[in-house]
Design a protein around this motif. Structure first.
Motif, PDB file in Angstrom:
ATOM      1  N   MET A  59       0.839  -1.211   0.000  1.00 17.70           N
ATOM      2  CA  MET A  59       0.000   0.000   0.000  1.00 17.70           C
ATOM      3  C   MET A  59       0.877   1.266   0.000  1.00 17.70           C
ATOM      4  SD  MET A  59      -2.983  -1.278  -0.186  1.00 17.70           S
ATOM      5  CE  MET A  59      -4.123   0.047   0.189  1.00 17.70           C
ATOM      6  N   ARG A  60       1.807   1.331  -0.942  1.00 20.64           N
ATOM      7  CA  ARG A  60       2.723   2.476  -1.011  1.00 20.64           C
ATOM      8  C   ARG A  60       2.010   3.779  -1.342  1.00 20.64           C
ATOM      9  NH1 ARG A  60       6.903   0.213  -5.352  1.00 20.64           N
ATOM     10  NH2 ARG A  60       4.898  -0.521  -6.189  1.00 20.64           N
ATOM     11  N   ASP A  94      -1.315   4.579  -0.549  1.00 23.44           N
ATOM     12  CA  ASP A  94      -2.562   4.695   0.192  1.00 23.44           C
ATOM     13  C   ASP A  94      -2.919   6.170   0.402  1.00 23.44           C
ATOM     14  OD1 ASP A  94      -4.802   3.881   1.603  1.00 23.44           O
ATOM     15  OD2 ASP A  94      -3.746   3.855   3.513  1.00 23.44           O
ATOM     16  N   GLY A  95      -4.072   6.581  -0.133  1.00 20.85           N
ATOM     17  CA  GLY A  95      -4.517   7.955   0.030  1.00 20.85           C
ATOM     18  C   GLY A  95      -3.902   8.951  -0.925  1.00 20.85           C
ATOM     19  N   GLU A 124      -2.789  -0.517  -4.682  1.00 22.60           N
ATOM     20  CA  GLU A 124      -1.982  -0.027  -3.558  1.00 22.60           C
ATOM     21  C   GLU A 124      -2.601   1.201  -2.902  1.00 22.60           C
ATOM     22  OE1 GLU A 124       2.194  -0.153  -3.455  1.00 22.60           O
ATOM     23  OE2 GLU A 124       2.372  -1.366  -5.281  1.00 22.60           O
ATOM     24  N   GLY A 125      -3.900   1.402  -3.114  1.00 25.10           N
ATOM     25  CA  GLY A 125      -4.636   2.377  -2.327  1.00 25.10           C
ATOM     26  C   GLY A 125      -4.754   3.775  -2.885  1.00 25.10           C
ATOM     27  N   LYS A 129      -6.050   7.074  -5.051  1.00 22.52           N
ATOM     28  CA  LYS A 129      -7.248   7.666  -5.627  1.00 22.52           C
ATOM     29  C   LYS A 129      -6.869   8.124  -7.036  1.00 22.52           C
ATOM     30  CE  LYS A 129      -8.581   9.505  -1.112  1.00 22.52           C
ATOM     31  NZ  LYS A 129      -8.806  10.755  -0.328  1.00 22.52           N
TER      32      LYS A 129
END
Length: 246
Positions: free
Chosen positions: A1-2, A4-5, A28-29, A31
């Motif tokens: 999840m490198r 994420d966000g 990997e999260g 957007k």
């Protein structure tokens, strides 16, 4: 999840390397916002990776402007910009027309540069820009003068962008694929022509085969990640050894 966000914009994210990268960023999260010219493939890709899909032609700066407005409204800003959209085509020097030259450079050089320029107000300090280049920029392939010169110009632009963006801690890197099994060489070709092209391209790669979009996309994600935090201004060849071993 490198990622994420993180907010990731992929220009040319509806097929090939761009779509492969979109799938990996999503996993990997990240957007996502994707742009592309083909409404059908863009819609399918956007739905698959839960992304904002924007129909835009990178060769038309006004459409890129409009896309950036939508991206800012939806994501608030951009942490990672992947400039991947491009067009191809071959012609020997004596058959290059002004129209062909302009059509390729309008997207691959002019469009790509202005896309980065227009995205910069949305880029967060400490972010990353990855640009798709080509080993054609350093390889003297007959018939490739138009595409190669556009990508060579883009390489020069990327280095200067990287230097000017140092105060904002925005890293700028390129990934340059070798022969890769994407849709770009299959358009308007028969199954027999595609098979012949695959065989020919595989024959010139030292590793003995064409690359896959996923193999190039993994390099994109590496350059966009903190794993590459001390890498800036590089042109990473993902080419099965074409540049260094031939």
């Amino acid at each position: 999840m490198r990622f994420d966000g993180k907010c990731v914009a992929i220009l040319g994210g509806n097929a090939g390397i761009g779509l492969a990268a979109a799938r990996m960023f999503h996993a990997e999260g990240a957007k996502l916002a994707l742009t592309g010219r083909n409404t059908a493939t863009l819609s399918a890709a956007s739905e698959e990776v839960e992304a904002l899909g924007i129909r835009a032609d990178m060769g038309v700066p006004a459409e890129t402007d409009a896309a950036m407005v939508e991206i800012e409204e939806a994501l608030g800003g951009i942490d990672i910009l992947f400039v991947n959209a491009g067009v191809g085509g071959f012609a020997p020097v004596d058959q290059v027309t002004e129209e062909f030259w302009d059509s390729v450079h309008a997207v691959n050089l002019r469009g790509a540069f202005f896309a980065v320029q227009k995205a910069l107000p949305l880029m967060r300090d400490g972010g990353n820009i990855v640009i798709t280049g080509s080993i054609g920029s350093v390889s003297a392939v007959p018939g490739n003068v138009v595409y190669a010169s556009a990508k060579a110009g883009l390489r020069a632009a990327a280095r200067i962008l990287g230097k000017e963006l140092l105060p904002r801690r925005i890293r700028v890197n390129m990934v340059s694929p070798g022969p890769t099994d994407t849709e770009i060489f299959k358009r308007d070709a028969s199954a027999e022509e595609i098979a012949g092209m695959r065989e020919m391209l595989a024959g010139v790669v030292p590793i003995g085969r064409m690359g896959t979009p996923e193999e190039v996309a993994r390099a994109v994600l590496f350059l966009a990640s903190e794993e590459a935090s001390f890498i800036n201004g590089v042109d990473l060849y993902v080419d099965g050894g074409c540049v260094e071993l031939l």
